[in-house]
Scaffold this motif. Structure first.
Motif, PDB file in Angstrom:
ATOM      1  N   GLU A  76     -20.538 -19.439  -6.113  1.00 19.48           N
ATOM      2  CA  GLU A  76     -21.366 -18.300  -6.507  1.00 19.48           C
ATOM      3  C   GLU A  76     -22.740 -18.832  -6.922  1.00 19.48           C
ATOM      4  N   ASP A  77     -23.786 -18.296  -6.311  1.00 21.36           N
ATOM      5  CA  ASP A  77     -25.141 -18.726  -6.632  1.00 21.36           C
ATOM      6  C   ASP A  77     -25.924 -17.555  -7.202  1.00 21.36           C
ATOM      7  N   ASN A  98     -19.792 -15.379  -2.953  1.00 24.76           N
ATOM      8  CA  ASN A  98     -20.978 -16.209  -2.716  1.00 24.76           C
ATOM      9  C   ASN A  98     -21.956 -15.359  -1.919  1.00 24.76           C
ATOM     10  N   LYS A  99     -23.050 -15.938  -1.482  1.00 21.85           N
ATOM     11  CA  LYS A  99     -24.085 -15.104  -0.875  1.00 21.85           C
ATOM     12  C   LYS A  99     -23.634 -14.440   0.428  1.00 21.85           C
TER      13      LYS A  99
END
Length: 251
Positions: A12-13, A24-25
């Motif tokens: 996860e950013d 995540n993206k």
């Protein structure tokens, strides 16, 4: 038909944090549809694409956004590990289309054209790129990092063609590049002073870059220049989400 591997791994950013629940993206939604689902839809609709393999965190394999995939692999800590997972067991000498998972307006025409060019080039590694004039004619508002060559200025695309047999060579090159990237002398030792000087002065041609990359890899490397700017439209920053929404609405 060509197998496609979609890289949808990673932690996860900041992008994922902007949308609660996104692993995540790749699972960030644009216009109500996850980025990875938009990418998969273009691949699934492409006549030249057969099997689609998604590399993503194991907990996401049942996610509805991945419903168009045929096979699922678990991602790794680093991209080279995810790539190894995605290519495992595939035909060593067959061209595999490797795609990022954050291409919100990827089109069927772009996929078909890229696959045809990769087959014609017949390299072991085909790096996708888009010429600056092509990109800015359609998407002048999308920022990129540009590489200037004597015969054009290019940015990287989200599509790469790889023959799985080349992966060990590619991994070694990535390791050497990673070790040298902050050391000018080490970079010169890797690429050669002649190549670095030509690039710095804008005299390096794409063909010369291909030749040196092939020598370093120990396998034929080719630049696959796409005339479809959408191949290079991805979502890297939180600010890119709104840009992607605008482009999706216009599509």
């Amino acid at each position: 038909m060509t197998t496609a591997v979609v890289l949808a791994g990673g932690p996860e950013d900041a992008l994922a944090a902007s949308q609660p629940g996104a692993a995540n993206k790749a699972f960030v939604t644009v216009g109500g549809i996850a980025l990875v689902e938009r990418t998969l839809a273009a691949l699934r609709a492409s006549p030249s694409i057969g099997r689609i393999v998604v590399v993503a965190p194991e907990r996401t394999h049942a996610h509805p956004a991945l419903a168009l995939a045929d096979d699922f692999r678990t991602d790794g800590k680093h991209i080279r590990e995810s790539l190894r997972s995605g290519l495992a067991g595939l035909e060593p000498d067959a061209i595999v289309l490797v795609s990022t998972s954050d291409l919100p307006i990827l089109s069927v025409s772009a996929v078909e054209d890229f696959v045809a060019r990769a087959r014609a080039a017949d390299g072991d590694v085909g790096y996708g790129c888009v010429e600056r004039r092509t990109h800015e004619a359609r998407f002048p508002q999308i920022p990129h990092t540009w590489a200037r060559f004597r015969n054009g200025t290019y940015c990287g695309a989200g599509l790469v063609a790889i023959k799985p047999r080349t992966l060990p060579h590619l991994e070694r090159f990535i390791e050497r590049l990673g070790a040298a990237r902050k050391n000018p002398l080490a970079l010169a030792g890797l690429f050669g002073w002649d190549v670095l000087l030509r690039y710095a002065t804008g005299r390096l041609t794409v063909e010369q870059a291909e030749e040196r990359a092939s020598m370093l890899l120990g396998a034929p490397a080719r630049a696959i220049v796409s005339p479809f700017a959408e191949c290079a439209v991805n979502v890297d920053r939180v600010s890119d989400i709104e840009l992607a929404r605008q482009l999706v609405r216009r599509a």
